[in-house]
Design a protein around this motif. Structure first.
Motif, PDB file in Angstrom:
ATOM      1  N   GLN A 103       4.865  -7.099   8.973  1.00 24.32           N
ATOM      2  CA  GLN A 103       4.885  -6.152   7.725  1.00 24.32           C
ATOM      3  C   GLN A 103       6.270  -5.263   7.701  1.00 24.32           C
ATOM      4  O   GLN A 103       7.248  -5.363   8.534  1.00 24.32           O
ATOM      5  CB  GLN A 103       3.747  -4.948   8.028  1.00 24.32           C
TER       6      GLN A 103
ATOM      7  N   ILE B  43       0.849  -1.316   0.212  1.00 30.11           N
ATOM      8  CA  ILE B  43      -0.086  -0.193   0.038  1.00 30.11           C
ATOM      9  C   ILE B  43       0.972   1.446   0.028  1.00 30.11           C
ATOM     10  O   ILE B  43       1.851   1.375   0.855  1.00 30.11           O
ATOM     11  CB  ILE B  43      -0.957   0.091   1.465  1.00 30.11           C
TER      12      ILE B  43
ATOM     13  N   THR C 287      -3.575  -6.062   4.375  1.00 29.38           N
ATOM     14  CA  THR C 287      -3.581  -4.736   3.473  1.00 29.38           C
ATOM     15  C   THR C 287      -4.872  -4.464   3.091  1.00 29.38           C
ATOM     16  O   THR C 287      -5.392  -3.303   3.052  1.00 29.38           O
ATOM     17  CB  THR C 287      -2.655  -4.962   2.150  1.00 29.38           C
TER      18      THR C 287
ATOM     19  N   SER D  75      -3.083   0.274  -3.734  1.00 29.10           N
ATOM     20  CA  SER D  75      -2.506  -1.079  -3.428  1.00 29.10           C
ATOM     21  C   SER D  75      -1.904  -1.720  -4.950  1.00 29.10           C
ATOM     22  O   SER D  75      -2.479  -1.754  -5.990  1.00 29.10           O
ATOM     23  CB  SER D  75      -3.473  -1.928  -2.908  1.00 29.10           C
TER      24      SER D  75
END
Ligand SMILES: Cc1cc2nc3c(=O)[nH]c(=O)nc-3n(C[C@H](O)[C@H](O)[C@H](O)COP(=O)(O)OP(=O)(O)OC[C@H]3O[C@@H](n4cnc5c(N)ncnc54)[C@H](O)[C@@H]3O)c2cc1C
Length: 397
Positions: free
Chosen positions: A218, A196, A241, A275
């Motif tokens: 992440q 993202i 996400t 994204s």
């Protein structure tokens, strides 16, 4: 040079580029000082290419890339109000406070590189392209078939136009259809994660420092943009996400503030979140007779090390040199031995960067204990062993 018989054929070009992305357009603009007739074929309407929409990508450019953009006269015209300098980069792992850092004085420049929104780069290269009288833009057209013959290659477009050329150059993205049509396959790696990207305003200054935080569920990066704004990049599982993409803006701001331990103070989303699926590609060969691949169509890098477009510019610069040398000596620009020089030189640069990037991702997305220990060790190792650090610094020059 070209050995095409120019009688009775309506559209003949020396080079036909497929794909008017930043790489295809930069490549086309490189021949303005030559007599070569160039065409660029794009599936989208030219007006879409002329006014590219914001896509959330803040592109970090190396000094090398800036030199290529200067060569094609697409750097000095970039509005400087959209360009920010990256003066330092810091990388940390897990919950540790230790940073691997890269500083501008280590490469003896006033910055490590520049940060520019992708739409600004694309718009500017398009403007440059429009000033090249030897380039024809063929929009709303896809290539339906390619027929490579001894003396030329023939392309049939979806609008039924038939064009002939000495050389076809595909710049039609990492999911290149043209590559497939030419029977060339690629190593494809699907990381099953999404990235993202968004821009956020923040209270405290970033001091022109870029950060990469390899956390355990992440990876987050911040890219220092103008006026206390940063590009915020989050790579995580598709589940996480998708939650972050749907989260209401207020909650999202709080979530990111919390992730950065309030390091930037209050943070606020500017514009939309975008994204991208994390799929990398490395094409098994970059050329065949009368055919070459450039940009993402040749090597589709993982954006975590910000090398994609940088590599695209390096590659096109090599191919341009080979073509210009060949035309000088009146050689056929589509011949395999001319194109092989490009392939060899690009492999030499691209393969180490591609493999190193994928290895870094493998290591820093693994949460098993040996990997966690290696992750820490690796940062300290690079920071302290000068030749190793120099290898990474050389990529920024
Ligand atoms: C989130 C993110 C962040 C990134 N950050 C960085 C960074 O910091 N630094 C960096 O160097 N790189 C970065 N990159 C990579 C960079 O964006 C790409 O390398 C670059 O856009 C590739 O340009 P391209 O012209 O090769 O391909 P694309 O941009 O994919 O363009 C392909 C073009 O071809 C056209 N096309 C496709 N198929 C056809 C067809 N069949 N016929 C005709 N036309 C066709 C498309 O419409 C498009 O115009 C990032 C990428 C992402 C996703």
């Amino acid at each position: 040079m070209s050995k095409i018989n120019k009688n009775n054929i309506s559209q003949i070009f020396d080079i036909v580029i497929i794909g008017a992305g930043p790489t295809g357009m930069a490549f086309a603009s490189s021949f303005t000082d030559t007599k070569l007739k160039v065409a660029i074929v794009e599936k989208l309407a030219e007006k879409v290419i002329a006014k590219p929409k914001i896509d959330g990508r803040e592109i970090a450019l190396t000094h090398n890339s800036v030199n290529v953009l200067k060569k094609i006269k697409a750097w000095n015209t970039l509005p400087k109000k959209f360009v920010s300098k990256i003066k330092e980069a810091r990388v940390s792992d897990g919950n540790y406070n230790y940073f691997l850092n890269f500083e501008r004085n280590e490469i003896e420049k006033d910055c490590l590189g520049y940060l520019i929104p992708n739409n600004v780069i694309k718009k500017n290269i398009y403007k440059r392209l429009k000033k090249c009288p030897n380039v024809t833009f063929l929009d709303k057209a896809e290539c339906t078939s390619i027929n490579v013959k001894k003396e030329f290659a023939e392309i049939i477009l979806s609008n039924k136009k038939n064009i002939k050329t000495s050389l076809i150059v595909a710049a039609d993205s990492r999911f290149s259809k043209i590559r497939k049509k030419m029977g060339i396959s690629a190593f494809i790696r699907n990381f099953n994660k999404d990235m993202i990207v968004c821009r956020m305003k923040h209270e405290k200054s970033h001091n022109n420092i870029a950060y990469e935080f390899f956390r355990y569920n992440q990876t987050q990066a911040t890219l220092p943009y103008i006026k206390n704004q940063s590009g915020i990049v989050t790579t995580a599982s598709k589940d996480l996400t998708s939650v972050l993409m749907k989260m209401d803006r207020k909650k999202f701001n709080q979530e990111i503030e919390k992730n950065f331990n309030n390091y930037f103070g209050k943070m606020k989303l500017v514009g939309k979140r975008y994204s991208y699926p994390m799929i990398t590609t490395y094409t098994k060969k970059f050329i065949s007779f009368r055919f070459a691949l450039i940009g993402d169509a040749a090597v589709g890098m993982h954006p975590v090390t910000a090398h994609g477009f940088n590599l695209g510019l390096q590659g096109l610069d090599i191919l341009v040199d080979e073509i210009k040398k060949a035309t000088k000596y009146k050689k056929d620009i589509g011949s395999t031995n001319i194109l092989e020089n490009y392939q060899l030189k690009l492999h030499k640069i691209a393969a180490p960067i591609y493999l190193a990037t994928n290895s870094i991702i493998n290591l820093y997305t693994s949460n098993i204990l040996p990997a966690k220990l290696t992750r820490q060790f690796f940062l300290r190792f690079v920071n302290t062993v000068r030749p190793v650090k120099q290898t990474f610094l050389n990529m920024l020059k």
